[in-house]
Design an enzyme around this catalytic site. Structure first.
Site, PDB file in Angstrom:
ATOM      1  N   THR A   1       0.841  -1.194   0.000  1.00 32.72           N
ATOM      2  CA  THR A   1       0.000   0.000   0.000  1.00 32.72           C
ATOM      3  C   THR A   1       0.878   1.247   0.000  1.00 32.72           C
ATOM      4  O   THR A   1       2.079   1.177   0.225  1.00 32.72           O
ATOM      5  CB  THR A   1      -0.892   0.060   1.249  1.00 32.72           C
ATOM      6  N   ASP A   2       0.267   2.377  -0.215  1.00 27.95           N
ATOM      7  CA  ASP A   2       0.926   3.643   0.085  1.00 27.95           C
ATOM      8  C   ASP A   2       0.505   4.061   1.495  1.00 27.95           C
ATOM      9  O   ASP A   2      -0.253   3.376   2.182  1.00 27.95           O
ATOM     10  CB  ASP A   2       0.567   4.703  -0.959  1.00 27.95           C
ATOM     11  N   TRP A   3       0.992   5.191   1.929  1.00 24.94           N
ATOM     12  CA  TRP A   3       0.897   5.680   3.300  1.00 24.94           C
ATOM     13  C   TRP A   3      -0.550   5.773   3.804  1.00 24.94           C
ATOM     14  O   TRP A   3      -1.343   6.535   3.271  1.00 24.94           O
ATOM     15  CB  TRP A   3       1.569   7.052   3.347  1.00 24.94           C
TER      16      TRP A   3
END
Length: 699
Positions: A255-257
């Site tokens: 995932t991203d942040w």
């Protein structure tokens, strides 16, 4: 499968960096977290990184049940930007302007060496999003608007990062990001919604990722936004059906942040965090950047115990993560590798950074041959970016936003410092503020620095590409004060800031992008003719904020109809500077464009050749770009498409023949059935102003 940020295990004061032993054991021993990323506030020294990573690794190896080593991850997007005294290169946008894939690969190789020397083996880079929305604040991280350039440069980066083996002391795992469609938000802002017809998604945005998968990139990060109403983190269609099944991707999906949380908080497709975890893991997520707590860990375990997510599904992700750790040699050599440390800060790295910065610089205007400047003349330098390291390096430069020059190496030079070193302090007069321009200076030239300072991601959102009004007025006041003195603009910027109103005042315009640690020296070398510029724009430089059109637009995009007083129909496309534009201090002439056969049949190939001659007085490099134009197609064709580019170096009077090979697949497009097709018919093959006709038939 849980990835936390460094602040989850460190003392909040972070001065100096200090691991909290209680937090560390809570994360590693109690919650079995397998990877950590990022910095707290700013970059660290090599020694700090080594101490930090070895301390975490010792706990992983001696106090956990399975003794599985942890993995550290970092964003090193234009050099090893979170290690002090590292080498920073131009951002990808500038690297794309070099049209030199081997140079891009070299920059990635050096980055990999310095990242691994820091004790880190996983790099969240490169960005493969095709930059077709210049308002987007991550535009400088892209390789520009063209899919072919994005693909070729992206693959070059991946090969540079990963080398022949991830187990090598000079390699790191790459991360192709952000899958997919992140770079064309409808509102131009970061982490926003995009509306992309699937035919366009497959034509323009999937190809760089397909090539990266084929090149063997080990990991992939997901688009933080949503495409056509579905958050990509929750899209089983994109992450499993397309990425896994169509593209045959075998590696980690990360995932991203905080983006699983945002499925509830922002996208509103899950009523609570547990449902968000269910959606994302079911869609195909392997690793979650949480990044501050154990919510993903806790809810995922609960979902498995409830039987909603099968344990076999968890095993798939865990195997991919363990495979990566094995590939990186962490099980064999879990601590910082002495052999890798030797690769940090070698002298030749600065030369590579200088070469990349020089080749990226794009000469956009040179009226009356004002450039190169004469070294014995007096120059008035104006503008805040002339004496700024942050405006040269941009985002991700020792801090996330890149706005703290105190962390930059003391040896790095600003444009102003490089100019003074080049021609002597007595020849340079500097004024930072446009309002403080003296009227009693007698300059031979005036250099004005324009553009934008560093920014990263959402803080870089902008409502307009227009330059600040005070900069426009400042230039106008300079012209009033010194109406006969030649002006030269230097643009340090991550995206095209509009210069329409003041462009006529300038004799010369240099586009420097965010050129990195050697940007000051590179600009000075180009300004004074010690380097002949060869950069080519990797995007269409717009003239107006309301007219953001890529070079490969459709005919209808530029069609204008006027009914009264009499019917007129014409085409209108008038950017400030076109895609692929870039001048030199010498001149080049193209001739003799030929096809080995003007009939292309089936799966055969033909050769395209063209002669390029240096007709000027200086040696120089020229990029020869090959375009095609489909006369008619079942899906409306683009005005033209880039099909190849090659860079050649020529001495004065020298001629070289540049050759390309074309097959039917090079002329293909995505048809109405969402499959690639090349339809029989006529194509223009174009290089510069030259054009020949090619006919294709299936058999």
């Amino acid at each position: 499968m849980t990835n936390l940020t460094l602040s989850a295990i460190t003392d909040p004061s972070d001065n100096p960096l200090k691991v909290d032993p209680v937090k560390l054991r809570d994360v590693i021993v109690k919650h079995h977290v397998g990877s950590i990323q990022n910095v707290v506030k700013h970059a660290y020294s090599l020694e700090e990184w080594h101490k930090l990573i070895n301390e975490i690794q010792k706990v992983s190896l001696t106090e956990t049940r399975l003794k599985i080593p942890f993995l550290y991850c970092i964003d090193a997007v234009h050099g090893t930007n979170f290690t002090l005294n590292s080498t920073l290169f131009p951002h990808n946008l500038g690297l794309a302007a070099t049209r030199n894939p081997e140079l891009v690969k070299l920059c990635a190789e050096i980055t990999a060496k310095e990242v691994r020397a820091s004790g880190i083996r996983y790099n969240f880079s490169p960005v493969l999003d095709v930059g077709r929305q210049p308002l987007w604040p991550r535009f400088p991280e892209t390789f520009g608007e063209d899919v072919l350039i994005s693909t070729i440069m992206g693959v070059a980066s991946i090969k540079g990062y990963e080398g022949k083996s991830l187990n090598d002391f000079a390699s790191v795992a790459s991360c192709m990001k952000h899958f997919v469609g992140y770079s064309v938000p409808a509102n131009g802002k970061d982490r926003a919604a995009a509306y992309i017809p699937e035919i366009n998604l497959r034509e323009y945005f999937l190809p760089p990722f397909k090539a990266a998968v084929d090149a063997g990139s080990h990991t992939l990060m997901v688009n933080s936004g949503e495409v056509n109403g579905t958050p990509v983190h929750a899209s089983r269609y994109l992450l499993t059906d397309v990425l896994r099944n169509e593209l045959n991707y075998k590696g980690i999906i990360i995932t991203d942040w905080e983006d699983i949380k945002k499925l509830t908080e922002r996208h509103r497709v899950a009523e609570n965090h547990k449902e968000a975890v269910y959606l994302s893991v079911n869609a195909g997520i392997d690793m979650c950047i949480v990044p501050f707590d154990f919510s993903f860990y806790e809810d995922l375990i609960a979902l498995v115990k409830e039987g909603r997510i099968k344990e076999e599904r968890i095993n798939e992700s865990v195997k991919r993560i363990l495979d990566l750790k094995f590939d990186l040699g962490i099980f064999e050599r879990p601590y910082v590798e002495k052999e890798a440390v030797k690769n940090f800060g070698l002298p030749e790295y600065k030369q590579a950074a200088l070469a990349a910065a020089r080749e990226s610089i794009t000469l956009l205007k040179n009226a009356d041959q004002v450039l190169p400047l004469e070294k014995n003349k007096k120059v008035l330098v104006v503008g805040p970016y002339a004496n700024s390291l942050t405006a040269l390096n941009g985002a991700w430069s020792y801090t996330w936003q890149g706005r703290k020059p105190e962390y930059f190496p003391k040896t790095d030079l600003t444009i102003l410092e490089a100019l003074k070193r080049k021609v002597g302090e007595t020849n340079i007069v500097y004024k930072k503020d446009f309002k403080e321009i003296p009227s009693d200076v007698k300059p031979d030239y005036i250099i004005v620095t324009l553009g934008e300072d560093a920014y990263a991601e959402t803080p870089g959102n902008t409502k307009s590409l227009e330059l600040p009004s005070e900069d426009i007025e400042g230039v106008r006041n300079i012209v009033k004060m010194y109406p006969t003195i030649p002006l030269v603009y230097i643009l340090t910027e991550g995206r095209p800031r509009l210069i329409r109103e003041i462009e006529p005042h300038a004799k010369g315009v240099l586009m420097a992008y965010w050129p990195g640690s050697q940007g000051g020296n590179a600009v000075a070398d180009v300004l004074y003719g010690d380097y002949n510029p060869s950069g080519k724009l990797p995007f269409t430089y717009p003239r107006y904020s309301g007219e953001l059109m890529t070079y490969d637009h459709k005919w209808l995009d530029e069609a204008v109809e006027i009914v009264e007083p009499e019917y007129k129909y014409f085409y209108e496309f008038d950017p400030q500077y076109p895609f692929g534009f870039g001048l030199s201090y010498t001149s080049f002439e193209l001739s003799n464009l030929k096809l080995s056969n003007d009939q292309l049949t089936g799966d055969s190939k033909i050769k395209v050749s063209v002669d390029v001659k240096n007709t000027g007085r200086k040696s120089g490099q020229e990029t020869v770009e090959l375009y095609s134009r489909d006369h008619f197609a079942s899906v409306t064709p683009s005005v033209k498409r880039l099909r190849g580019f090659k860079k050649v170096e020529l001495k004065p009077g020298e001629t070289k023949t540049v050759e390309y090979e074309i097959s039917a697949s090079d002329l293909a497009f995505v048809g109405e059935d969402m499959k690639w097709i090349t339809e029989p018919g006529a194509f223009d093959i174009m290089v510069g102003d030259l054009k020949v006709l090619l006919n294709y038939r299936r058999q």
